[in-house]
Design a protein around this motif. Structure first.
Motif, PDB file in Angstrom:
ATOM      1  N   VAL A  43      14.029  32.260 -26.856  1.00 28.64           N
ATOM      2  CA  VAL A  43      14.793  32.659 -25.670  1.00 28.64           C
ATOM      3  C   VAL A  43      14.806  34.176 -25.534  1.00 28.64           C
ATOM      4  CG1 VAL A  43      17.066  32.626 -24.563  1.00 28.64           C
ATOM      5  CG2 VAL A  43      16.224  30.593 -25.752  1.00 28.64           C
ATOM      6  N   LYS A  44      14.990  34.878 -26.637  1.00 27.19           N
ATOM      7  CA  LYS A  44      15.031  36.346 -26.599  1.00 27.19           C
ATOM      8  C   LYS A  44      13.704  36.916 -26.110  1.00 27.19           C
ATOM      9  CE  LYS A  44      15.941  40.380 -29.540  1.00 27.19           C
ATOM     10  NZ  LYS A  44      16.284  40.853 -30.903  1.00 27.19           N
ATOM     11  N   VAL A  45      12.610  36.405 -26.635  1.00 29.32           N
ATOM     12  CA  VAL A  45      11.280  36.896 -26.241  1.00 29.32           C
ATOM     13  C   VAL A  45      10.961  36.495 -24.802  1.00 29.32           C
ATOM     14  CG1 VAL A  45       8.804  36.700 -26.694  1.00 29.32           C
ATOM     15  CG2 VAL A  45      10.400  36.923 -28.602  1.00 29.32           C
ATOM     16  N   GLY A  46      11.426  35.306 -24.389  1.00 26.48           N
ATOM     17  CA  GLY A  46      11.091  34.794 -23.063  1.00 26.48           C
ATOM     18  C   GLY A  46      11.804  35.489 -21.911  1.00 26.48           C
ATOM     19  N   GLN A  47      12.917  36.181 -22.194  1.00 28.63           N
ATOM     20  CA  GLN A  47      13.663  36.835 -21.127  1.00 28.63           C
ATOM     21  C   GLN A  47      12.773  37.824 -20.373  1.00 28.63           C
ATOM     22  OE1 GLN A  47      16.777  35.876 -20.296  1.00 28.63           O
ATOM     23  NE2 GLN A  47      16.562  34.400 -21.951  1.00 28.63           N
ATOM     24  N   GLY A  48      12.699  37.642 -19.072  1.00 25.23           N
ATOM     25  CA  GLY A  48      11.918  38.558 -18.246  1.00 25.23           C
ATOM     26  C   GLY A  48      10.445  38.225 -18.151  1.00 25.23           C
ATOM     27  N   VAL A  49       9.980  37.221 -18.912  1.00 28.27           N
ATOM     28  CA  VAL A  49       8.570  36.833 -18.853  1.00 28.27           C
ATOM     29  C   VAL A  49       8.378  35.861 -17.698  1.00 28.27           C
ATOM     30  CG1 VAL A  49       6.659  35.726 -20.066  1.00 28.27           C
ATOM     31  CG2 VAL A  49       8.281  37.150 -21.331  1.00 28.27           C
ATOM     32  N   VAL A  50       7.436  36.169 -16.820  1.00 28.79           N
ATOM     33  CA  VAL A  50       7.136  35.269 -15.705  1.00 28.79           C
ATOM     34  C   VAL A  50       6.607  33.959 -16.285  1.00 28.79           C
ATOM     35  CG1 VAL A  50       5.694  34.894 -13.679  1.00 28.79           C
ATOM     36  CG2 VAL A  50       6.612  37.169 -14.167  1.00 28.79           C
ATOM     37  N   GLY A  51       7.237  32.864 -15.939  1.00 27.22           N
ATOM     38  CA  GLY A  51       6.827  31.565 -16.462  1.00 27.22           C
ATOM     39  C   GLY A  51       7.854  30.958 -17.408  1.00 27.22           C
ATOM     40  N   PHE A  52       8.728  31.812 -17.985  1.00 16.41           N
ATOM     41  CA  PHE A  52       9.830  31.283 -18.787  1.00 16.41           C
ATOM     42  C   PHE A  52      10.959  31.013 -17.805  1.00 16.41           C
ATOM     43  CE2 PHE A  52      13.408  31.584 -21.825  1.00 16.41           C
ATOM     44  CZ  PHE A  52      12.962  30.689 -22.779  1.00 16.41           C
ATOM     45  N   GLY A  53      10.777  29.901 -17.055  1.00 13.58           N
ATOM     46  CA  GLY A  53      11.610  29.625 -15.895  1.00 13.58           C
ATOM     47  C   GLY A  53      12.917  28.930 -16.186  1.00 13.58           C
ATOM     48  N   ARG A  54      13.529  28.484 -15.110  1.00 13.60           N
ATOM     49  CA  ARG A  54      14.900  27.951 -15.198  1.00 13.60           C
ATOM     50  C   ARG A  54      14.988  26.698 -16.056  1.00 13.60           C
ATOM     51  NH1 ARG A  54      18.903  26.953  -9.997  1.00 13.60           N
ATOM     52  NH2 ARG A  54      20.809  26.554 -11.202  1.00 13.60           N
ATOM     53  N   SER A  55      14.046  25.778 -15.892  1.00 11.74           N
ATOM     54  CA  SER A  55      14.106  24.522 -16.640  1.00 11.74           C
ATOM     55  C   SER A  55      13.858  24.742 -18.132  1.00 11.74           C
ATOM     56  CB  SER A  55      13.095  23.520 -16.086  1.00 11.74           C
ATOM     57  OG  SER A  55      13.464  23.090 -14.791  1.00 11.74           O
ATOM     58  N   ILE A  56      12.795  25.495 -18.463  1.00 10.00           N
ATOM     59  CA  ILE A  56      12.471  25.736 -19.874  1.00 10.00           C
ATOM     60  C   ILE A  56      13.535  26.604 -20.526  1.00 10.00           C
ATOM     61  CG2 ILE A  56      10.868  26.952 -21.386  1.00 10.00           C
ATOM     62  CD1 ILE A  56       9.853  24.229 -20.629  1.00 10.00           C
ATOM     63  N   SER A  57      13.982  27.634 -19.819  1.00  9.43           N
ATOM     64  CA  SER A  57      15.040  28.489 -20.341  1.00  9.43           C
ATOM     65  C   SER A  57      16.308  27.669 -20.590  1.00  9.43           C
ATOM     66  CB  SER A  57      15.326  29.626 -19.367  1.00  9.43           C
ATOM     67  OG  SER A  57      16.454  30.371 -19.773  1.00  9.43           O
ATOM     68  N   GLY A  58      16.653  26.812 -19.621  1.00 10.00           N
ATOM     69  CA  GLY A  58      17.831  25.960 -19.777  1.00 10.00           C
ATOM     70  C   GLY A  58      17.700  25.004 -20.951  1.00 10.00           C
ATOM     71  N   LEU A  59      16.488  24.471 -21.161  1.00 10.89           N
ATOM     72  CA  LEU A  59      16.240  23.555 -22.274  1.00 10.89           C
ATOM     73  C   LEU A  59      16.471  24.258 -23.614  1.00 10.89           C
ATOM     74  CD1 LEU A  59      15.145  20.915 -23.533  1.00 10.89           C
ATOM     75  CD2 LEU A  59      12.835  21.862 -23.250  1.00 10.89           C
ATOM     76  N   PHE A  60      15.902  25.453 -23.782  1.00  7.95           N
ATOM     77  CA  PHE A  60      16.023  26.147 -25.057  1.00  7.95           C
ATOM     78  C   PHE A  60      17.445  26.660 -25.295  1.00  7.95           C
ATOM     79  CE2 PHE A  60      11.533  25.793 -25.327  1.00  7.95           C
ATOM     80  CZ  PHE A  60      11.219  25.983 -26.666  1.00  7.95           C
ATOM     81  N   LYS A  61      18.117  27.101 -24.252  1.00  6.51           N
ATOM     82  CA  LYS A  61      19.508  27.536 -24.416  1.00  6.51           C
ATOM     83  C   LYS A  61      20.397  26.362 -24.800  1.00  6.51           C
ATOM     84  CE  LYS A  61      19.221  31.545 -21.334  1.00  6.51           C
ATOM     85  NZ  LYS A  61      19.603  32.108 -20.011  1.00  6.51           N
ATOM     86  N   HIS A  62      20.131  25.215 -24.201  1.00  7.80           N
ATOM     87  CA  HIS A  62      20.891  24.004 -24.557  1.00  7.80           C
ATOM     88  C   HIS A  62      20.601  23.621 -26.005  1.00  7.80           C
ATOM     89  CE1 HIS A  62      23.064  20.483 -22.588  1.00  7.80           C
ATOM     90  NE2 HIS A  62      23.037  20.192 -23.879  1.00  7.80           N
ATOM     91  N   ALA A  63      19.336  23.778 -26.432  1.00  8.49           N
ATOM     92  CA  ALA A  63      18.959  23.441 -27.809  1.00  8.49           C
ATOM     93  C   ALA A  63      19.707  24.327 -28.811  1.00  8.49           C
ATOM     94  CB  ALA A  63      17.453  23.601 -27.994  1.00  8.49           C
ATOM     95  N   ILE A  64      19.900  25.593 -28.468  1.00  2.00           N
ATOM     96  CA  ILE A  64      20.660  26.494 -29.347  1.00  2.00           C
ATOM     97  C   ILE A  64      22.095  26.008 -29.493  1.00  2.00           C
ATOM     98  CG2 ILE A  64      21.576  28.841 -29.565  1.00  2.00           C
ATOM     99  CD1 ILE A  64      19.005  29.791 -28.130  1.00  2.00           C
ATOM    100  N   SER A  65      22.700  25.608 -28.368  1.00  2.00           N
ATOM    101  CA  SER A  65      24.072  25.089 -28.407  1.00  2.00           C
ATOM    102  C   SER A  65      24.162  23.818 -29.245  1.00  2.00           C
ATOM    103  CB  SER A  65      24.571  24.807 -26.982  1.00  2.00           C
ATOM    104  OG  SER A  65      24.604  25.990 -26.218  1.00  2.00           O
ATOM    105  N   VAL A  66      23.146  22.948 -29.096  1.00  2.00           N
ATOM    106  CA  VAL A  66      23.135  21.700 -29.869  1.00  2.00           C
ATOM    107  C   VAL A  66      23.014  22.002 -31.361  1.00  2.00           C
ATOM    108  CG1 VAL A  66      21.877  19.562 -30.320  1.00  2.00           C
ATOM    109  CG2 VAL A  66      22.187  20.343 -27.969  1.00  2.00           C
ATOM    110  N   GLY A  67      22.106  22.925 -31.714  1.00  2.00           N
ATOM    111  CA  GLY A  67      21.930  23.276 -33.120  1.00  2.00           C
ATOM    112  C   GLY A  67      23.208  23.814 -33.735  1.00  2.00           C
ATOM    113  N   LYS A  68      23.914  24.662 -32.991  1.00  2.00           N
ATOM    114  CA  LYS A  68      25.184  25.203 -33.490  1.00  2.00           C
ATOM    115  C   LYS A  68      26.230  24.097 -33.624  1.00  2.00           C
ATOM    116  CE  LYS A  68      24.664  29.856 -31.526  1.00  2.00           C
ATOM    117  NZ  LYS A  68      25.174  30.800 -30.498  1.00  2.00           N
ATOM    118  N   ARG A  69      26.292  23.216 -32.623  1.00  2.00           N
ATOM    119  CA  ARG A  69      27.300  22.156 -32.658  1.00  2.00           C
ATOM    120  C   ARG A  69      27.067  21.206 -33.832  1.00  2.00           C
ATOM    121  NH1 ARG A  69      28.281  17.219 -28.310  1.00  2.00           N
ATOM    122  NH2 ARG A  69      29.938  16.235 -29.550  1.00  2.00           N
TER     123      ARG A  69
END
Length: 537
Positions: free
Chosen positions: A211-237
């Motif tokens: 997620v950190k590397v993908g910020q601002g990269v064209v192609g790291f869009g809303r769906s993929i970004s949302g998927l990985f951010k959700h995965a981080i929350s799941v891992g923490k939970r």
């Protein structure tokens, strides 16, 4: 570590694309190929798949299409397929569970190359968004594809080109997952359920880095970004609610945990650590010590090369090499001694242990010997030596077995959390379907407002004061906004409530019909046109 099939490795269900490669000819933008070979899949009575190929000579409609533009050809051959279902999230992966290390080495993509890889992937004809998760244990490409089969084919060919591994070989080792299965897999990865050591925590940090590397990269869009951010929350939970990472699950990690349990916590950072042997087990002990915050230690080994290599790998850690001939003098200056050599004769006899100078009370007053070698490096007679406490591998195996069993139980609890989170992610993704309708409806209303405003102003004459024109314009905006407020409210949903989401999607389809918005078709046409223009540059 062997982990039950429910928790280790990718699920093997739904691995083949819906449109089988054997029966779906690859789409081409060249007129002759795309029009003369258009395969149609049909299920025969026996449940198999057969292909029927229609040629331009047999179908007058295809003859007519042969003269249209490349965009129209593409729309004619693919638009119907694309608009029947939304874009798919796919994962094309090769991991430690499916792929030998010599292949994973070639497939590995350094973190610095992730942005370039994302941009290259999104230039493929059927890929909208992408992300790369590449570690020592896995290389996984996550993508949003306009077509599942064609997207997978293009990504696999890209992986072959960048790694030099033939497509046929990649297909033997890869796994494919789609939509909810892809999301569930990433959630399991971030939770440590797909790791060699069940529940290990390093992978969550690696997912965060995507997620950190993908910020601002064209192609790291809303769906993929949302998927990985959700995965981080799941891992923490999962780690918070199940504590799955607690308890050592290997002999080397158990050895380090035991040592730290036996000395006061206040001396963890200052205790003098000695590791004898820099082979596989010794290296793991060193890594576990570093993971627990130890940044200074002495390593005794026959040769210096292995110790130097470990020091290169573990930057920021002070590792002092000493030859085997200095073992006893090093032991005299150590509080905790780990032994892991292949010596068939004991390195420490009882008299060796008893002759060592005493250790301070700040570390408990007893020198610890933790012997994880078989045969043992510390003589059995040394167990009774004064001033020391000796532990061997048998003292650790029961702890490891209990911890493995505990982690498997916690993994079952984690799966319940992941199933719940997967449904929430699916609902969030479903809620995104209304976004194009909102944009289309507002654009539709704005076109009408502007047209009627221009008619009104033309009737009022050219000498109308600017203040009056502005008031009329504000009035028209206010009327449109108030009229749209109700429909817009019924198109907004955060995806948390399944009932509300269902109603929202019904409202979306109703508004599409009422106002003839044709959102899906027009949006897909725009995407296809953009892809063709991109490929022609």
């Amino acid at each position: 570590m062997a982990v039950s099939a429910g928790f280790a490795g990718p699920r093997l269900g739904n691995l083949m694309p819906r449109d089988s490669p054997a029966c779906s000819p690859s789409m081409s933008f060249a007129p002759a190929r795309s029009l003369k070979r258009m395969g149609r899949e049909r299920r025969n009575g026996g449940g198999g798949v057969r292909c029927e190929v229609t040629t331009a000579k047999e179908d007058p409609k295809l003859m007519e299409l042969s003269s249209v533009s490349a965009l129209e050809q593409l729309k004619a051959s693919a638009l119907d397929r694309y608009t029947k279902e939304r874009s798919s999230i796919v994962v094309i992966g090769l991991s430690v569970h499916t792929t030998p290390v010599e292949m994973r080495e070639k497939l590995a993509i350094p973190e610095a190359e992730w942005p370039r890889a994302i941009e290259e992937l999104c230039r493929l004809n059927h890929i909208e968004e992408a992300a790369v998760l590449s570690t020592c244990n896995r290389t996984e490409i996550y993508a949003v594809a306009l077509s599942q089969h064609r997207g997978v084919k293009e990504v696999t060919e890209w992986m072959s080109k960048t790694s030099g591994i033939p497509v046929s070989v990649l297909c033997q080792h890869r796994f494919l997952l789609y939509n909810n299965d892809a999301a569930q897999h990433l959630f399991e990865v971030s939770s440590g359920l797909d790791s060699l050591v069940l529940g290990e925590g390093q992978i969550l940090a690696q997912v965060k880095q995507v997620v950190k590397v993908g910020q601002g990269v064209v192609g790291f869009g809303r769906s993929i970004s949302g998927l990985f951010k959700h995965a981080i929350s799941v891992g923490k939970r999962v780690r918070t609610e199940t504590n799955i990472a607690s308890g050592a699950v290997s002999i080397s990690s158990a050895a380090v945990e035991l040592a730290l349990m036996k000395i006061p916590e206040s001396s963890h950072a200052t205790a003098r650590m000695l590791v004898i042997g820099a082979g596989k087990m010794g290296k793991l002990v060193i890594k576990h010590l570093v993971a627990k915050g130890c940044t200074k230690m002495v390593v005794v080994n026959r040769s210096e090369e292995r110790v130097a290599a470990i020091g290169e790998e573990l930057r920021g850690v002070e590792i002092t090499y000493k030859p085997l001939t200095e073992m006893l003098s090093c032991a005299a200056e150590a509080d905790v001694i780990f032994t892991s050599t292949a010596s068939e004769a004991p390195l420490f006899l009882k008299e060796h242990v008893q002759n060592l100078p005493p250790v301070g009370q700040e570390v408990g007053g007893l020198r610890l010997f933790i012997d994880i070698s078989v045969p043992r490096n510390v003589s059995p007679c040394a167990v009774d030596a004064r001033g020391a406490k000796v532990y061997n591998v048998d003292d650790l195996t029961e702890v490891v077995a209990a911890n493995k069993e505990d982690r498997l139980h916690k993994a079952m609890e984690a799966q319940t959390i992941i199933a719940e989170e997967t449904k929430q992610f699916e609902a969030w993704r479903d809620s995104l379907e209304t976004v194009p309708t909102i944009k289309k409806l507002r654009a539709y209303a704005e076109r009408i407002r502007i047209a009627e405003l221009e008619k009104c102003l033309s009737k009022l004459g050219d000498d109308l004061p600017k203040k009056t024109k502005r008031a009329v314009d504000d009035l028209s905006r206010s009327i449109v906004n108030k009229l749209l407020h109700g429909p817009m409210q019924h198109l907004r949903c955060d995806g948390d409530d399944g009932r509300t989401l269902s109603e929202t999607l019904e409202n979306m389809h109703a508004l599409n019909r009422i106002f003839s918005l044709d959102t899906d078709v027009q949006l897909m046409e725009q995407k296809i046109k953009a892809k063709i223009e991109q490929s022609q540059k």
